[in-house]
Design a protein around this motif. Sequence first.
Motif, PDB file in Angstrom:
ATOM      1  N   ILE A  27      -0.789   2.718  -0.772  1.00 19.18           N
ATOM      2  CA  ILE A  27       0.161   2.571   0.326  1.00 19.18           C
ATOM      3  C   ILE A  27      -0.338   3.198   1.625  1.00 19.18           C
ATOM      4  CG2 ILE A  27       1.507   4.647  -0.273  1.00 19.18           C
ATOM      5  CD1 ILE A  27       4.018   3.019   0.499  1.00 19.18           C
ATOM      6  N   LYS A  28      -1.083   4.319   1.513  1.00 17.43           N
ATOM      7  CA  LYS A  28      -1.644   4.956   2.712  1.00 17.43           C
ATOM      8  C   LYS A  28      -3.161   5.073   2.650  1.00 17.43           C
ATOM      9  CE  LYS A  28       2.500   7.447   4.125  1.00 17.43           C
ATOM     10  NZ  LYS A  28       3.102   8.755   4.493  1.00 17.43           N
ATOM     11  N   GLY A  29      -3.759   4.384   1.681  1.00 20.99           N
ATOM     12  CA  GLY A  29      -5.225   4.317   1.642  1.00 20.99           C
ATOM     13  C   GLY A  29      -5.918   5.489   0.983  1.00 20.99           C
ATOM     14  N   ASP A  30      -5.206   6.281   0.201  1.00 23.78           N
ATOM     15  CA  ASP A  30      -5.846   7.434  -0.452  1.00 23.78           C
ATOM     16  C   ASP A  30      -6.914   6.974  -1.445  1.00 23.78           C
ATOM     17  OD1 ASP A  30      -4.230  10.082   0.221  1.00 23.78           O
ATOM     18  OD2 ASP A  30      -2.775   8.441   0.069  1.00 23.78           O
ATOM     19  N   ASN A  31      -8.146   7.421  -1.229  1.00 21.11           N
ATOM     20  CA  ASN A  31      -9.313   7.110  -2.064  1.00 21.11           C
ATOM     21  C   ASN A  31      -9.686   5.625  -2.062  1.00 21.11           C
ATOM     22  OD1 ASN A  31      -9.891   9.733  -2.775  1.00 21.11           O
ATOM     23  ND2 ASN A  31      -8.818   9.658  -4.729  1.00 21.11           N
ATOM     24  N   ILE A  32      -9.236   4.896  -1.027  1.00 16.18           N
ATOM     25  CA  ILE A  32      -9.654   3.502  -0.897  1.00 16.18           C
ATOM     26  C   ILE A  32     -10.966   3.447  -0.124  1.00 16.18           C
ATOM     27  CG2 ILE A  32      -9.066   1.189  -0.061  1.00 16.18           C
ATOM     28  CD1 ILE A  32      -7.309   2.059  -2.326  1.00 16.18           C
ATOM     29  N   ALA A  33     -10.925   3.761   1.174  1.00 13.26           N
ATOM     30  CA  ALA A  33     -12.145   3.810   1.977  1.00 13.26           C
ATOM     31  C   ALA A  33     -12.591   5.255   2.198  1.00 13.26           C
ATOM     32  CB  ALA A  33     -11.934   3.108   3.310  1.00 13.26           C
ATOM     33  N   GLY A  34     -11.610   6.139   2.334  1.00  9.63           N
ATOM     34  CA  GLY A  34     -11.930   7.549   2.555  1.00  9.63           C
ATOM     35  C   GLY A  34     -11.322   8.425   1.483  1.00  9.63           C
ATOM     36  N   ARG A  35     -11.816   9.630   1.376  1.00  9.06           N
ATOM     37  CA  ARG A  35     -11.337  10.554   0.349  1.00  9.06           C
ATOM     38  C   ARG A  35      -9.957  11.088   0.690  1.00  9.06           C
ATOM     39  NH1 ARG A  35     -15.090  11.085  -3.147  1.00  9.06           N
ATOM     40  NH2 ARG A  35     -17.265  10.664  -2.585  1.00  9.06           N
ATOM     41  N   SER A  36      -9.192  11.326  -0.340  1.00  5.18           N
ATOM     42  CA  SER A  36      -7.822  11.793  -0.152  1.00  5.18           C
ATOM     43  C   SER A  36      -7.754  13.314  -0.223  1.00  5.18           C
ATOM     44  CB  SER A  36      -6.923  11.194  -1.234  1.00  5.18           C
ATOM     45  OG  SER A  36      -5.643  11.777  -1.193  1.00  5.18           O
ATOM     46  N   GLU A  37      -7.147  13.925   0.809  1.00  2.00           N
ATOM     47  CA  GLU A  37      -6.932  15.376   0.781  1.00  2.00           C
ATOM     48  C   GLU A  37      -5.890  15.754  -0.265  1.00  2.00           C
ATOM     49  OE1 GLU A  37      -5.817  16.500   4.700  1.00  2.00           O
ATOM     50  OE2 GLU A  37      -7.790  16.037   5.599  1.00  2.00           O
ATOM     51  N   LYS A  38      -5.054  14.800  -0.663  1.00  2.00           N
ATOM     52  CA  LYS A  38      -4.001  15.083  -1.638  1.00  2.00           C
ATOM     53  C   LYS A  38      -4.518  15.089  -3.073  1.00  2.00           C
ATOM     54  CE  LYS A  38      -0.762  12.805   1.478  1.00  2.00           C
ATOM     55  NZ  LYS A  38      -0.003  11.567   1.742  1.00  2.00           N
ATOM     56  N   MET A  39      -5.770  14.624  -3.257  1.00  2.00           N
ATOM     57  CA  MET A  39      -6.384  14.644  -4.588  1.00  2.00           C
ATOM     58  C   MET A  39      -7.753  15.303  -4.498  1.00  2.00           C
ATOM     59  SD  MET A  39      -5.242  10.913  -6.140  1.00  2.00           S
ATOM     60  CE  MET A  39      -5.353  10.010  -4.584  1.00  2.00           C
ATOM     61  N   SER A  40      -7.743  16.533  -3.993  1.00  2.00           N
ATOM     62  CA  SER A  40      -8.997  17.277  -3.813  1.00  2.00           C
ATOM     63  C   SER A  40      -9.691  17.557  -5.142  1.00  2.00           C
ATOM     64  CB  SER A  40      -8.724  18.596  -3.074  1.00  2.00           C
ATOM     65  OG  SER A  40      -7.766  19.372  -3.775  1.00  2.00           O
ATOM     66  N   TRP A  41      -8.920  17.471  -6.236  1.00  4.60           N
ATOM     67  CA  TRP A  41      -9.502  17.705  -7.569  1.00  4.60           C
ATOM     68  C   TRP A  41     -10.412  16.547  -8.001  1.00  4.60           C
ATOM     69  CZ3 TRP A  41      -7.783  13.518 -10.240  1.00  4.60           C
ATOM     70  CH2 TRP A  41      -6.553  12.970  -9.879  1.00  4.60           C
ATOM     71  N   TYR A  42     -10.351  15.406  -7.302  1.00  9.54           N
ATOM     72  CA  TYR A  42     -11.194  14.266  -7.655  1.00  9.54           C
ATOM     73  C   TYR A  42     -12.405  14.234  -6.731  1.00  9.54           C
ATOM     74  CZ  TYR A  42     -12.815   9.437  -8.061  1.00  9.54           C
ATOM     75  OH  TYR A  42     -13.591   8.319  -8.247  1.00  9.54           O
TER      76      TYR A  42
END
Length: 282
Positions: free
Chosen positions: A53-68
């Motif tokens: 919905i907001k592009g997390d881990n699609i093109a750029g890394r997600s700050e909300k899933m720093s564990w990945y």
Amino acid sequence: LSLLGLDQVVVVLNKMDLVDFSKDVFDSVKKDVEEWLKSIKISSSVYIPISAIKGDNIAGRSEKMSWYDGATFLESLDTLQNKQPPGNKNLLLPIQDVYKIGDKRINAGRVESGVIQKSTDIKILPSEQTTKINSIEKFLEDTDKAVAGECIGITTADSVFLERGNIVCLPDGEPTLTNKVSANIFWMAKQDFNRAQKLNIRCATQETSCKIESINKRINSSTLEVIEENAEILKNLEVAEVIIQTKKPLAIKDFNDVQELGRFVLVHDENICAGGIITVLD
């Protein structure tokens, strides 16, 4: 995936925002998916948690899933490898079309496996005639050799008549020539299969009329559950193990050996109603 022989798989787990981007939930679902894929003999080294919905881990890394710390979805596409044409296998050249240019009759097609060279002795299926390669024709190029993956034309030493659907091979390395095919099919038509339907089978450039002689197993494509054995019907999106009887013999290979001669479509009234792969050679 298993039916179509696709063995490069990227697993993307969406909706991470609905579980507060939890690593524990991701690990649990990943384990379930790994076990299920293993049951159909498929594995993946790439599992990506995303929130589309907001592009997390699609093109750029997600700050909300720093564990990945693995690849993003777009990066994962670069891990897929192009399938190399089987150049180390026996020659297979399905004839796609024939052109008359000057005094030459040029038989055009794509080399699906092996190597072809000028002066090579060849066999033509299904007629089983033998002849010799007189020349190899490439657009704006002089050559005496072509390899798997190349689109070429050939002329024969004694002008043997070839036509679309013929298979050029080596005399001691021909594919199976048969009018009975064991296969897995995926029924795509909205209309249920019935034995009154007139079907054609297309495999590489070969085409002939056919009938489904028997449905050994009828399978739910979502659960892989066997719905029925020795069935009489086949419904939309169901998988089946079948025996197909063809009017004219086909030159075929096991799908896992040479894909282009191991996969086919079934056609009814010029509409594709099923796709399939050949899994057993009698």
